[in-house]
Design an enzyme around this catalytic site. Structure first.
Site, PDB file in Angstrom:
ATOM      1  N   HIS A   1      -3.739  -5.554  -9.563  1.00 53.19           N
ATOM      2  CA  HIS A   1      -5.286  -4.428  -9.484  1.00 53.19           C
ATOM      3  C   HIS A   1      -6.622  -5.345  -9.803  1.00 53.19           C
ATOM      4  O   HIS A   1      -6.462  -6.107 -10.602  1.00 53.19           O
ATOM      5  CB  HIS A   1      -5.070  -3.407 -10.203  1.00 53.19           C
ATOM      6  CG  HIS A   1      -5.909  -2.483  -9.787  1.00 53.19           C
ATOM      7  ND1 HIS A   1      -5.568  -1.320  -8.887  1.00 53.19           N
ATOM      8  CD2 HIS A   1      -6.672  -2.141 -10.203  1.00 53.19           C
ATOM      9  CE1 HIS A   1      -6.370  -0.996  -8.866  1.00 53.19           C
ATOM     10  NE2 HIS A   1      -7.483  -1.232  -9.764  1.00 53.19           N
TER      11      HIS A   1
ATOM     12  N   ASP B   1      -1.488   2.433 -12.073  1.00 57.30           N
ATOM     13  CA  ASP B   1      -1.980   1.452 -11.905  1.00 57.30           C
ATOM     14  C   ASP B   1      -2.397   1.816 -13.479  1.00 57.30           C
ATOM     15  O   ASP B   1      -2.584   1.493 -14.358  1.00 57.30           O
ATOM     16  CB  ASP B   1      -3.246   1.242 -11.290  1.00 57.30           C
ATOM     17  CG  ASP B   1      -4.059   0.977  -9.803  1.00 57.30           C
ATOM     18  OD1 ASP B   1      -2.483  -0.054  -9.665  1.00 57.30           O
ATOM     19  OD2 ASP B   1      -4.121   1.046  -8.903  1.00 57.30           O
TER      20      ASP B   1
ATOM     21  N   GLN C   1      -9.807 -15.304  -8.559  1.00 61.91           N
ATOM     22  CA  GLN C   1      -9.485 -14.895  -9.862  1.00 61.91           C
ATOM     23  C   GLN C   1      -7.882 -13.975  -9.867  1.00 61.91           C
ATOM     24  O   GLN C   1      -7.242 -14.540 -10.578  1.00 61.91           O
ATOM     25  CB  GLN C   1     -10.031 -14.046 -11.327  1.00 61.91           C
ATOM     26  CG  GLN C   1     -11.570 -14.532 -10.989  1.00 61.91           C
ATOM     27  CD  GLN C   1     -11.439 -15.977 -11.403  1.00 61.91           C
ATOM     28  OE1 GLN C   1     -10.540 -15.943 -12.833  1.00 61.91           O
ATOM     29  NE2 GLN C   1     -12.320 -17.200 -11.551  1.00 61.91           N
ATOM     30  N   GLU C   2      -7.529 -13.177  -8.933  1.00 62.13           N
ATOM     31  CA  GLU C   2      -5.372 -12.661  -8.655  1.00 62.13           C
ATOM     32  C   GLU C   2      -5.351 -14.328  -8.486  1.00 62.13           C
ATOM     33  O   GLU C   2      -4.586 -14.377  -8.700  1.00 62.13           O
ATOM     34  CB  GLU C   2      -6.616 -12.475  -7.304  1.00 62.13           C
ATOM     35  CG  GLU C   2      -7.557 -10.397  -7.519  1.00 62.13           C
ATOM     36  CD  GLU C   2      -7.320  -9.501  -6.873  1.00 62.13           C
ATOM     37  OE1 GLU C   2      -6.217  -8.983  -5.825  1.00 62.13           O
ATOM     38  OE2 GLU C   2      -8.361  -8.805  -6.436  1.00 62.13           O
TER      39      GLU C   2
ATOM     40  N   MET D   1       0.589  -0.729   0.390  1.00 59.28           N
ATOM     41  CA  MET D   1      -0.030   0.490  -0.408  1.00 59.28           C
ATOM     42  C   MET D   1       1.094   1.276  -0.433  1.00 59.28           C
ATOM     43  O   MET D   1       0.999   2.450   0.678  1.00 59.28           O
ATOM     44  CB  MET D   1      -1.148   0.072   1.079  1.00 59.28           C
ATOM     45  CG  MET D   1      -1.945  -1.178   1.099  1.00 59.28           C
ATOM     46  SD  MET D   1      -2.613  -1.208  -0.445  1.00 59.28           S
ATOM     47  CE  MET D   1      -4.056  -0.694  -0.308  1.00 59.28           C
TER      48      MET D   1
ATOM     49  N   ASN E   1       2.424  -5.366 -10.785  1.00 60.07           N
ATOM     50  CA  ASN E   1       1.237  -4.964  -9.730  1.00 60.07           C
ATOM     51  C   ASN E   1       0.742  -6.474 -10.342  1.00 60.07           C
ATOM     52  O   ASN E   1      -0.208  -6.046 -11.013  1.00 60.07           O
ATOM     53  CB  ASN E   1       1.791  -3.457  -9.629  1.00 60.07           C
ATOM     54  CG  ASN E   1       0.316  -3.440  -8.785  1.00 60.07           C
ATOM     55  OD1 ASN E   1       0.090  -3.809  -7.539  1.00 60.07           O
ATOM     56  ND2 ASN E   1      -0.861  -2.714  -9.198  1.00 60.07           N
TER      57      ASN E   1
END
Ligand code: GRF
Length: 195
Positions: free
Chosen positions: A110, A146, A174-175, A91, A108
């Site tokens: 998202h 992002d 799903q991540e 973060m 990364n």
């Protein structure tokens, strides 16, 4: 010689980190985790890293000067010689100095289909916008928030009656599938010399 070393940066729960670790353990992802760095000592993910016997270091960011912090972070990361640095719920926005130290080597994840809904509360943004499909994105980190080149996405249907919690939970599933697959793609490409 192949470099398949992953540095994981996290600040919280660490479920994406655990999913990557499990993919390695199952043999689905040919990689090793060389270090887990947390900027929060109490982060659950940091505790998990220690349980797994991984090299886990806390670099507390509270009250730290941004430039000095990022310099320390770069020094630490260089020491571990990672092929890739995987942001997994880290973060903090990385300063350009960190991004430039590891070009095309910071990934990364998202919880939205970028370029839609960057920044915080992506799932809430998606619900408020009324989209019917959202999902997750694994991308290279660049100097924006992002915004870097997309590696892989997985779509998730937004259902009637979804709230932030239910949608976030389905996206998170799903991540956990997307991150290690994206890492595998990039590592294979890097180690084949295609950069
Ligand atoms: C995930 O939703 C990820 O997409 C976002 O932060 C969250 C981290 O969750 N960047 P966890 O710590 O991996 O469980």
């Amino acid at each position: 010689m192949d470099n398949r070393r992953l540095a994981i940066l996290l600040s919280g729960r660490g479920s994406n980190f655990v999913a990557i670790h499990e993919a390695i353990r199952r043999g689905d992802l040919n990689a090793t985790i060389c270090c887990v760095i947390s900027n929060v000592a109490e982060a659950a993910g940091f505790g998990r890293a220690r349980e797994f016997g991984l090299k886990a270091e806390c670099l507390p960011s509270k009250g730290a000067d941004r430039e000095a912090y990022d310099r320390r972070l770069v020094e630490k990361l260089i020491k571990y010689d990672p092929a890739l640095i995987c942001l997994a719920g880290f973060m903090r926005i990385l300063s350009p100095a960190v991004i430039r130290a590891f070009p095309k080597r910071i990934l990364n994840i998202h919880p939205a289909l970028l370029p839609s809904f960057p920044g915080l509360h992506a799932q809430r943004q998606a619900l408020e916008h009324g989209v019917k499909v959202s999902g997750c994105t694994v991308h290279f980190a660049d100097e924006g928030v992002d915004t870097g080149p997309i590696i892989l996405q997985r779509a998730v249907e937004v259902r009637e009656g979804d709230d932030e919690e239910t949608l976030s939970a389905r996206i998170l599933e799903q991540e956990h599938q997307a991150y290690w697959r994206a890492i595998a793609l990039v590592l294979d490409r890097m180690n084949a010399g295609a950069g």
